[in-house]
Design a protein around this motif. Structure first.
Motif, PDB file in Angstrom:
ATOM      1  N   UNK A   1       0.941  -1.186   0.041  1.00 26.20           N
ATOM      2  CA  UNK A   1       0.400  -0.181   0.004  1.00 26.20           C
ATOM      3  C   UNK A   1       1.549   1.606  -0.423  1.00 26.20           C
ATOM      4  N   UNK A   2       1.981   1.367   0.466  1.00 22.11           N
ATOM      5  CA  UNK A   2       3.320   2.151   1.120  1.00 22.11           C
ATOM      6  C   UNK A   2       3.088   2.573  -0.382  1.00 22.11           C
ATOM      7  N   UNK A   3       3.975   1.439  -0.827  1.00 23.43           N
ATOM      8  CA  UNK A   3       5.011   2.233  -2.780  1.00 23.43           C
ATOM      9  C   UNK A   3       3.533   2.540  -3.374  1.00 23.43           C
ATOM     10  N   UNK A   4       2.701   2.014  -3.568  1.00 23.00           N
ATOM     11  CA  UNK A   4       1.201   2.813  -4.236  1.00 23.00           C
ATOM     12  C   UNK A   4       1.301   4.415  -4.115  1.00 23.00           C
ATOM     13  N   UNK A  28       4.359  -6.640  -5.052  1.00 21.27           N
ATOM     14  CA  UNK A  28       5.354  -6.611  -3.751  1.00 21.27           C
ATOM     15  C   UNK A  28       4.869  -6.051  -2.774  1.00 21.27           C
ATOM     16  N   UNK A  29       3.249  -6.396  -2.385  1.00 20.84           N
ATOM     17  CA  UNK A  29       2.363  -7.349  -1.292  1.00 20.84           C
ATOM     18  C   UNK A  29       2.844  -7.045  -0.164  1.00 20.84           C
ATOM     19  N   UNK A  30       3.711  -8.588  -0.453  1.00 17.78           N
ATOM     20  CA  UNK A  30       4.207  -8.985   0.878  1.00 17.78           C
ATOM     21  C   UNK A  30       5.626  -8.902   1.058  1.00 17.78           C
ATOM     22  N   UNK A  35       7.660  -0.218   5.972  1.00 19.52           N
ATOM     23  CA  UNK A  35       7.358   1.258   4.757  1.00 19.52           C
ATOM     24  C   UNK A  35       7.590   2.418   5.268  1.00 19.52           C
ATOM     25  N   UNK A  36       8.840   2.022   6.076  1.00 17.17           N
ATOM     26  CA  UNK A  36       9.571   3.598   6.683  1.00 17.17           C
ATOM     27  C   UNK A  36      10.510   3.880   5.483  1.00 17.17           C
ATOM     28  N   UNK A  43      10.745   8.203  -1.910  1.00 14.76           N
ATOM     29  CA  UNK A  43       9.891   9.833  -2.262  1.00 14.76           C
ATOM     30  C   UNK A  43      11.213  10.215  -2.112  1.00 14.76           C
ATOM     31  N   UNK A  44      11.998   9.752  -1.180  1.00 10.86           N
ATOM     32  CA  UNK A  44      13.758  10.854  -2.219  1.00 10.86           C
ATOM     33  C   UNK A  44      14.170  11.092  -3.404  1.00 10.86           C
TER      34      UNK A  44
END
Length: 137
Positions: A1-4, A28-30, A35-36, A43-44
């Motif tokens: 979810x975080x990657x999406x 890459x759900x698993x 997430x951090x 993001x960077x």
């Protein structure tokens, strides 16, 4: 979810800035990556790609393949950029006005990558900046 979420957010931002972004990634759900660390790495690196593409006058673009492999995860980011020297003393040369903040994002990325015994390789050639990140399981 975080990657999406990160990819959607950065693609929307790039679109607002007239930068074409092509994203292709495996499920890459698993993922073994926290997430951090995804936030830090993706993001960077995408912020840097967007900022570099903005300096190009026309046909701005970014490609983001993200692959799940048996040994880990491979992330490539390519973007067009100005042909400039990219390293000074082992660091990517900054174009930021506040050079005191230069390198903070990449240092965070390197720390996150090290947690996974990973690697980060980059180059700039013929107006294209490429960064390759491998995170091992």
């Amino acid at each position: 979810v975080i990657v999406d979420t990160i990819l959607e957010n950065k693609a929307a931002w790039a679109g607002e800035l007239d930068i074409k972004m092509k994203i292709v990634y495996d499920d890459i759900s698993y993922s073994f990556v926290t997430d951090e660390d995804w936030c830090c790495i993706l993001a960077n690196l995408l912020d840097n790609a967007i900022e570099a593409s903005l300096k190009v006058k026309y046909r701005r673009w970014i490609k983001v393949p993200l692959e799940d492999r048996p040994f880990g995860i491979v992330l490539y980011i390519e973007n067009n950029c100005e042909n400039k020297k990219i390293e000074t003393g082992g660091r990517i040369e900054t174009t930021k006005k506040d050079i005191g903040k230069h390198g903070i994002g990449l240092q965070s990325v390197k720390c996150a990558i090290e947690k996974y015994k990973g690697t980060m390789i980059y180059e700039c050639e013929n107006g294209v900046f490429k960064i390759n990140v491998i995170l091992y399981r």
